[in-house]
Design an enzyme around this catalytic site. Structure first.
Site, short mmCIF file in Angstrom:
data_model
loop_
_atom_site.label_atom_id
_atom_site.label_comp_id
_atom_site.label_asym_id
_atom_site.label_seq_id
_atom_site.Cartn_x
_atom_site.Cartn_y
_atom_site.Cartn_z
CG HIS A 92 -2.11 -0.89 1.05
ND1 HIS A 92 -3.05 -1.02 2.05
CD2 HIS A 92 -2.52 -1.70 0.04
CE1 HIS A 92 -3.99 -1.88 1.64
NE2 HIS A 92 -3.68 -2.30 0.43
CE1 TYR A 102 -6.94 0.17 4.04
CE2 TYR A 102 -5.95 2.34 3.97
CZ TYR A 102 -5.83 0.97 3.99
OH TYR A 102 -4.58 0.40 3.96
CD GLU A 145 -1.55 1.10 4.54
OE1 GLU A 145 -1.86 -0.06 4.24
OE2 GLU A 145 -2.26 2.08 4.26
#
Length: 146
Positions: A92, A102, A145
């Site tokens: 990602h 998302y 992330e």
């Protein structure tokens, strides 16, 4: 924060039906994603999304399905998801996925599951549990992330 017991129970009950529909879930998801959000295509290696000559979905399609199936099976044993989270989070980051993606992916996933499984199986209760599970996992990915 953990998933509710009801959600865990529903997700685990979904595992066999998700597994049985593995190929259709992945291919339906990406068809809907690129149809409704064509701007997301640049985030993928499109060669991994091609169906082969036998009609088998590409590796990315199966990877998505496998992640959903794995989460359904281990949603109450998150320690089993560590490698999956690491691998997906790294991909990602390299492809520029951001937290605002998302909700888009979640909406498309819910629609793909409804299309593949039908409303008889993917009813409002199941849809609610899958949504809760998806956003729970999304929060884990987003934290990893960032």
């Amino acid at each position: 924060m953990a998933l509710s017991e009801g959600t865990v129970s529903i997700l685990k009950a979904c595992h066999p039906v998700l597994l049985a529909n593995r190929e259709a879930i992945g291919s339906t998801f990406y068809k809907l994603l690129f149809q409704d959000h064509p701007e997301t295509q640049n985030m993928f290696n499109l060669s991994h999304l091609r169906t082969d000559e036998d009609g088998k979905p590409g590796t990315q399609m199966l990877s998505l399905s496998d992640s959903v199936i794995c989460f359904a099976k281990y949603c109450d044993q998150l320690e089993h998801l560590g490698q999956l989270v690491e691998r997906v989070a790294n991909k990602h980051v390299s492809f520029g996925v951001r937290s605002e993606h998302y909700p888009i992916v979640g909406g498309v996933l819910l629609q793909a599951l409804e299309d593949v499984l039908g409303k008889g199986i993917f009813n409002e209760e199941v849809k609610g549990a899958v949504a809760e599970g998806y956003f729970f996992l999304a929060d884990i990915f987003i934290a990893k992330e960032e």
